[in-house]
Design a protein around this motif. Structure first.
Motif, PDB file in Angstrom:
ATOM      1  N   ASP A 216       0.834  -1.206   0.000  1.00  0.00           N
ATOM      2  CA  ASP A 216       0.000   0.000   0.000  1.00  0.00           C
ATOM      3  C   ASP A 216       0.866   1.252   0.000  1.00  0.00           C
ATOM      4  O   ASP A 216       0.614   2.203  -0.751  1.00  0.00           O
ATOM      5  CB  ASP A 216      -0.929   0.004   1.221  1.00  0.00           C
ATOM      6  N   LEU A 217       1.884   1.265   0.840  1.00  0.00           N
ATOM      7  CA  LEU A 217       2.762   2.433   0.898  1.00  0.00           C
ATOM      8  C   LEU A 217       3.551   2.581  -0.395  1.00  0.00           C
ATOM      9  O   LEU A 217       3.787   3.701  -0.876  1.00  0.00           O
ATOM     10  CB  LEU A 217       3.728   2.298   2.088  1.00  0.00           C
ATOM     11  N   ALA A 218       3.962   1.456  -0.973  1.00  0.00           N
ATOM     12  CA  ALA A 218       4.694   1.511  -2.238  1.00  0.00           C
ATOM     13  C   ALA A 218       3.826   2.120  -3.339  1.00  0.00           C
ATOM     14  O   ALA A 218       4.300   2.948  -4.135  1.00  0.00           O
ATOM     15  CB  ALA A 218       5.148   0.108  -2.640  1.00  0.00           C
ATOM     16  N   ARG A 219       2.550   1.716  -3.386  1.00  0.00           N
ATOM     17  CA  ARG A 219       1.639   2.307  -4.378  1.00  0.00           C
ATOM     18  C   ARG A 219       1.461   3.803  -4.108  1.00  0.00           C
ATOM     19  O   ARG A 219       1.397   4.609  -5.038  1.00  0.00           O
ATOM     20  CB  ARG A 219       0.288   1.602  -4.348  1.00  0.00           C
ATOM     21  N   GLY A 220       1.372   4.182  -2.829  1.00  0.00           N
ATOM     22  CA  GLY A 220       1.236   5.588  -2.480  1.00  0.00           C
ATOM     23  C   GLY A 220       2.437   6.418  -2.913  1.00  0.00           C
ATOM     24  O   GLY A 220       2.299   7.610  -3.199  1.00  0.00           O
ATOM     25  N   LEU A 221       3.602   5.775  -2.993  1.00  0.00           N
ATOM     26  CA  LEU A 221       4.812   6.464  -3.443  1.00  0.00           C
ATOM     27  C   LEU A 221       4.960   6.441  -4.958  1.00  0.00           C
ATOM     28  O   LEU A 221       5.975   6.900  -5.497  1.00  0.00           O
ATOM     29  CB  LEU A 221       6.044   5.817  -2.800  1.00  0.00           C
ATOM     30  N   GLY A 222       3.946   5.898  -5.644  1.00  0.00           N
ATOM     31  CA  GLY A 222       3.972   5.883  -7.099  1.00  0.00           C
ATOM     32  C   GLY A 222       4.619   4.657  -7.710  1.00  0.00           C
ATOM     33  O   GLY A 222       4.845   4.624  -8.927  1.00  0.00           O
TER      34      GLY A 222
END
Length: 326
Positions: A216-222
């Motif tokens: 989830d955090l990786a997706r949030g970082l693009g």
């Protein structure tokens, strides 16, 4: 400076690998064999035809297995991930033996495509089994699924080797992981696949750092999580498939080397991957040298030495640093 120091270690062990064996060859003879080879000099012939291909092969295979282990641990966020533990090497080995047994395939270019297919199918099978249940593909479930399938595929490989007495003796030696008996042409053929896998692996550093924070955090970082995992998986299949097609399943190397790299660099995969790429060849060269001199006049296959030397070291490493998760 650390990378430079480990590179020097690899160079020193490369020289030792060319000089040490059943016959110890002086370093000046080794240099002469590389610089101005003389076909009438037996030492030069040994260096050129036997030890040089074996040494270069150890370096290339070390790069492949070290990088693939670091990639697998990063992509799965599993500190127990390793091409040997998660069944990738065993799948490639079983596929190569099936190709030799049923289709008479004996060349590298014939075997390597079977190795790629076997490695990919084994990885998919382990993930599918490990993902069953409500908790999904946890590190422990993946390790257990990989261990179970590795035992199954290893047993199938052994059964095929025993059932086919016409299979050459070098295939039986290959089945436990061996660097001996390969020529430079085969090494160069394998190196092209390893080079592509290495380039793919090295560009994954930033993506693996993002994946370490969670999907989830990786997706949030693009970060494109699926694409990053796909590139890592392709690199692992190329590296493990090419290495296994030539030397057989060598376990443990991809498990410990990334942990050693993290002890030296921290958790940043932009450093873990290059360090794994130079530490693994040093370890494999040392294991091969030990195998040559441990039981004279015979020698131990390098796969046996890596397991015997590395397993206790890994236990000590985990106990000292308490690395239970990535």
């Amino acid at each position: 400076m650390g990378l430079a120091a480990w590179t020097v270690v690899v160079v020193v062990l490369t020289g030792a690998s060319l000089a040490v064996g059943a016959r110890v060859i002086p370093l000046h003879d080794v240099w002469a064999a590389l610089d101005t080879p003389d076909v009438t000099n037996s030492n030069h012939v040994i260096v050129q035809t036997l030890r040089l291909p074996r040494t270069v092969l150890a370096v290339v295979v070390g790069v492949a297995l070290g990088l693939s282990g670091a990639l697998m641990q990063g992509v799965t966020r599993n500190p127990l991930a390793d091409p040997g533990i998660l069944g990738v090497n065993a799948g490639a080995a079983l596929s190569v033996v099936c190709a030799a047994s049923f289709f008479g395939v004996s060349t590298f270019y014939g075997s390597v495509w079977f190795a790629f297919a076997g490695a990919a199918l084994a990885a998919l099978a382990v993930y599918a089994i490990g993902a069953l249940g409500r908790t999904g593909a946890t590190p422990v479930k993946l390790a257990l699924a990989g261990a179970a399938l590795t035992v199954f595929m290893g047993s199938a490989t052994t059964a095929l080797l025993l059932a086919e007495p016409e299979i050459r003796a070098d295939i039986r030696s290959w089945a436990v992981g061996s660097l001996a008996g390969k020529d430079m042409e085969t090494v160069l053929q394998m190196s092209s696949f390893v080079l592509v896998g290495t380039l793919l692996a090295l560009v994954c550093g930033s993506a693996l750092n993002a994946l370490a924070l969670g999907d989830d955090l990786a997706r949030g970082l693009g970060q494109r999580v699926a694409a990053a995992r796909a590139v890592g998986a392709v690199a692992v299949v190329l590296l493990c498939g090419a290495a296994t097609a030539v030397v057989g399943p060598i376990g443990f190397l991809g498990l410990v080397v990334p942990h050693v790299a993290r002890l030296l660099t921290g958790a940043d995969y932009r450093w873990v991957l290059p360090y794994s790429m130079v530490i693994a060849p040093a370890f494999l060269l040392l294991a091969d040298i030990i195998g040559r001199i441990a039981v004279p006049p015979n020698e131990l296959q390098v796969g046996i030495v890596t397991a015997a030397v590395g397993a206790p070291f890994f236990v000590w490493l985990v106990r000292q640093k308490r690395m239970v998760e990535l």
